[in-house]
Design an enzyme around this catalytic site. Structure first.
Site, short mmCIF file in Angstrom:
data_model
loop_
_atom_site.label_atom_id
_atom_site.label_comp_id
_atom_site.label_asym_id
_atom_site.label_seq_id
_atom_site.Cartn_x
_atom_site.Cartn_y
_atom_site.Cartn_z
N ARG A 1 0.84 -1.21 0.00
CA ARG A 1 0.00 0.00 0.00
C ARG A 1 0.87 1.26 0.00
O ARG A 1 1.01 1.94 -1.01
CB ARG A 1 -0.96 -0.04 1.20
CG ARG A 1 -2.09 0.99 1.13
CD ARG A 1 -1.69 2.39 1.56
NE ARG A 1 -1.13 2.46 2.90
CZ ARG A 1 -0.58 3.55 3.41
NH1 ARG A 1 -0.50 4.66 2.70
NH2 ARG A 1 -0.07 3.55 4.63
N ASP A 2 1.51 1.55 1.13
CA ASP A 2 2.29 2.80 1.21
C ASP A 2 3.44 2.77 0.21
O ASP A 2 3.80 3.80 -0.38
CB ASP A 2 2.83 2.97 2.65
CG ASP A 2 3.11 4.42 3.01
OD1 ASP A 2 2.92 5.30 2.16
OD2 ASP A 2 3.53 4.67 4.15
N HIS B 1 5.53 4.56 12.57
CA HIS B 1 5.55 4.46 11.10
C HIS B 1 6.54 5.52 10.60
O HIS B 1 6.20 6.69 10.48
CB HIS B 1 4.12 4.74 10.62
CG HIS B 1 3.92 4.75 9.14
ND1 HIS B 1 3.21 3.76 8.48
CD2 HIS B 1 4.28 5.63 8.18
CE1 HIS B 1 3.14 4.04 7.19
NE2 HIS B 1 3.79 5.17 6.98
N HIS C 1 9.33 7.04 7.84
CA HIS C 1 9.87 7.08 6.49
C HIS C 1 11.36 7.42 6.61
O HIS C 1 11.77 8.13 7.51
CB HIS C 1 9.11 8.09 5.63
CG HIS C 1 7.75 7.61 5.22
ND1 HIS C 1 7.46 7.26 3.93
CD2 HIS C 1 6.63 7.37 5.93
CE1 HIS C 1 6.20 6.86 3.86
NE2 HIS C 1 5.66 6.91 5.07
N CYS D 1 9.28 8.07 -4.40
CA CYS D 1 8.85 8.36 -5.75
C CYS D 1 10.09 8.62 -6.58
O CYS D 1 10.83 9.58 -6.32
CB CYS D 1 7.93 9.56 -5.77
SG CYS D 1 7.49 10.03 -7.44
N ASN E 1 9.68 4.22 2.73
CA ASN E 1 9.43 3.79 4.10
C ASN E 1 10.68 3.12 4.67
O ASN E 1 11.55 2.68 3.91
CB ASN E 1 8.30 2.75 4.12
CG ASN E 1 6.95 3.35 3.83
OD1 ASN E 1 6.62 3.63 2.70
ND2 ASN E 1 6.16 3.55 4.85
P1 HMG Z 1 -12.97 14.34 -1.74
O1 HMG Z 1 -12.68 14.76 -3.12
O2 HMG Z 1 -12.84 15.36 -0.67
O3 HMG Z 1 -14.34 13.63 -1.52
O4 HMG Z 1 -12.07 13.08 -1.40
P2 HMG Z 1 -15.67 13.46 -2.29
O5 HMG Z 1 -16.52 12.69 -1.33
O6 HMG Z 1 -16.13 14.79 -2.79
O7 HMG Z 1 -15.35 12.51 -3.54
C1 HMG Z 1 -14.69 12.93 -4.72
C2 HMG Z 1 -14.64 11.80 -5.71
O8 HMG Z 1 -13.94 10.68 -5.16
C3 HMG Z 1 -16.02 11.26 -6.07
O9 HMG Z 1 -15.93 10.79 -7.39
C4 HMG Z 1 -16.18 10.09 -5.15
O10 HMG Z 1 -17.08 9.13 -5.64
C5 HMG Z 1 -14.79 9.53 -5.11
P3 HMG Z 1 -16.46 11.66 -8.65
O11 HMG Z 1 -17.91 11.93 -8.32
O12 HMG Z 1 -15.61 12.90 -8.66
O13 HMG Z 1 -16.22 10.76 -9.83
N1 HMG Z 1 -14.53 8.82 -3.87
C6 HMG Z 1 -14.12 7.55 -3.80
N2 HMG Z 1 -13.85 6.64 -4.75
C7 HMG Z 1 -13.45 5.43 -4.31
N3 HMG Z 1 -13.28 5.10 -3.02
C8 HMG Z 1 -13.56 5.99 -2.06
C9 HMG Z 1 -13.98 7.27 -2.44
N4 HMG Z 1 -14.31 8.37 -1.74
C10 HMG Z 1 -14.64 9.30 -2.62
N5 HMG Z 1 -13.39 5.68 -0.78
C11 HMG Z 1 -10.91 11.41 -0.18
C12 HMG Z 1 -11.84 12.61 -0.10
C13 HMG Z 1 -10.39 11.10 1.19
C14 HMG Z 1 -11.69 10.23 -0.73
C15 HMG Z 1 -9.78 11.78 -1.15
O14 HMG Z 1 -9.17 12.95 -0.69
C16 HMG Z 1 -8.77 10.69 -1.30
O15 HMG Z 1 -9.05 9.60 -1.80
N6 HMG Z 1 -7.53 10.95 -0.92
C17 HMG Z 1 -6.48 9.99 -1.03
C18 HMG Z 1 -5.69 10.02 0.17
C19 HMG Z 1 -4.67 8.91 0.18
O16 HMG Z 1 -4.94 7.76 -0.14
N7 HMG Z 1 -3.44 9.28 0.59
C20 HMG Z 1 -2.40 8.36 0.73
C21 HMG Z 1 -2.59 7.50 1.96
S1 HMG Z 1 -2.22 8.30 3.49
C22 HMG Z 1 -0.53 8.06 3.71
O17 HMG Z 1 0.13 7.60 2.82
C23 HMG Z 1 0.07 8.34 5.04
C24 HMG Z 1 0.36 7.08 5.85
O18 HMG Z 1 1.20 6.20 5.15
C25 HMG Z 1 1.02 7.47 7.18
C26 HMG Z 1 2.19 8.41 7.01
O19 HMG Z 1 3.20 8.08 6.37
O20 HMG Z 1 2.05 9.52 7.56
C27 HMG Z 1 -0.94 6.35 6.17
MG MG Z 2 3.41 6.37 5.12
#
Ligand code: HMG
Ligand code: MG
Length: 301
Positions: free
Chosen positions: A15-16, A207, A209, A240, A249
């Site tokens: 995933r990450d 967690h 990086h 990336c 990570n």
């Molecule tokens: P949004 O744009 O604010 O929300 O997204 P929305 O509800 O207005 O939805 C926009 C569009 O996304 C819509 O589609 C929804 O249907 C779709 P459209 O009508 O435009 O075609 N949508 C979805 N599709 C599939 N699955 C869903 C979903 N939800 C909405 N669950 C949202 C809010 C959170 C969804 C968006 O901002 C998003 O997906 N962000 C991605 C964030 C992400 O994955 N980041 C990476 C992971 S976090 C990380 O890496 C950190 C971590 O590793 C820890 C660390 O290192 O710190 C965990």
């Molecule tokens: Mg991370």
């Protein structure tokens, strides 16, 4: 508090590690990676995300990945599910655990999940409610616990506040993410200790990086206060290749090698783990970022 006798590793490579890959990673390579990680003895393998495919295209095939993997007894395959839509998709894929994610920095929350921290927590309430009703465990992530690319310093008090809120709504564990890898050991330990003082050590995961090469040192500092759940990504996936200076990570191979040396149990076979790292990086057209993996490969050559 003494170091733990065993560490539970949460493998986040599929995933990450893969979420930022610029090219398409074939479904078969993802499935082979997850199965190889299970073969290596990993018991928790974060396998994808149900997030907006526009935001994170690389995770758009998570349902297909979950359908194809060879689920092993005793192995958990959690996925990210930031909202109800994500949880519903995850439930349809038969997951037993999901993770929600927010940040200790308002600026980062706005960029990553398009809302304020408070709004993200509100969004999680129905996710936690439905998960509880379905018997699904939920992990919480807090990003930017040691610094933020947009706002700089992040107060420890904010990390504690967000972690407590996640536990109060039902997360069984909170993973503290140094998203940009800027932390150093004394700060990492103080931050983890402050969180553990409020939510308990057993709920506190780390967690890191490795952007500045501090991840392993930070883990060791946190082991010293008894933290026993550590996230890592095989081969140090997560950098990336097109973002200058960005690295991935903490590499699972590096973590396992250090824990082996400390006599701390992980249940992971380092040779099999390194083979899994070589296979996925070969599929990506590069070699593992892990120093341990590189040393093992050089020795074998
Ligand atoms: P949004 O744009 O604010 O929300 O997204 P929305 O509800 O207005 O939805 C926009 C569009 O996304 C819509 O589609 C929804 O249907 C779709 P459209 O009508 O435009 O075609 N949508 C979805 N599709 C599939 N699955 C869903 C979903 N939800 C909405 N669950 C949202 C809010 C959170 C969804 C968006 O901002 C998003 O997906 N962000 C991605 C964030 C992400 O994955 N980041 C990476 C992971 S976090 C990380 O890496 C950190 C971590 O590793 C820890 C660390 O290192 O710190 C965990
Ligand atoms: Mg991370």
């Amino acid at each position: 508090m003494a170091r733990p006798q065993s560490v539970r590793i949460v493998e986040v490579g599929p995933r990450d590690g893969l979420q930022n890959e610029p090219g398409v990673v074939p479904l078969a390579a993802k499935v082979a990676l997850i199965d190889a990680l299970a073969d290596a003895g990993l018991k928790v393998i974060e396998s994808g995300s149900f997030v907006s495919p526009k935001w994170v295209p690389q995770m758009a095939d998570t349902a297909a990945v979950l359908a194809e993997i060879d689920r092993r007894e005793g192995v958990r395959y959690p996925v990210l599910a930031p909202n109800l839509k994500g949880l519903e998709l995850a439930l349809a894929s038969g997951v037993e655990e999901v993770a929600v994610f927010t940040a200790a920095s308002e600026a980062f929350a706005a960029k990553n999940i398009n809302c304020t921290i408070a709004e993200s927590l509100e969004r999680f309430t129905p996710v936690l409610d439905l998960a509880r009703a379905r018997g699904i465990a939920v992990r919480g992530y807090v990003s930017c616990v040691l610094g933020c690319p947009y706002q700089g310093e992040v107060p420890v008090a904010k990390v504690v506040e967000v972690s407590e809120a996640l536990v109060a709504m039902g997360c069984y564990e909170v993973s503290l993410g140094d998203t940009i890898g800027v932390g150093t050991p004394a700060k990492a330990r103080a931050m983890a200790q402050a969180v553990a003082d409020h939510i308990g050590l057993a709920r506190t995961a780390i967690h890191f990086h490795d952007t500045y090469g501090q991840a392993l040192a930070n883990v060791l500092a946190c082991l010293d206060i008894g933290v026993a759940t550590v996230d890592a990504a095989v081969a140090g996936l997560g950098g990336c290749p097109y973002a200058k200076g960005a690295s991935g990570n903490l590499a699972t191979e590096d973590l396992v090698y250090m824990l082996n040396g400390l006599g701390i149990e992980t249940g992971v076979d380092l040779d099999r783990l390194a083979a899994a790292g070589r296979a996925i990086t070969a599929a990506l057209g590069r070699t593992p970022a892990s120093k341990v993996a590189q040393a093992m490969a050089a020795k074998a050559a």
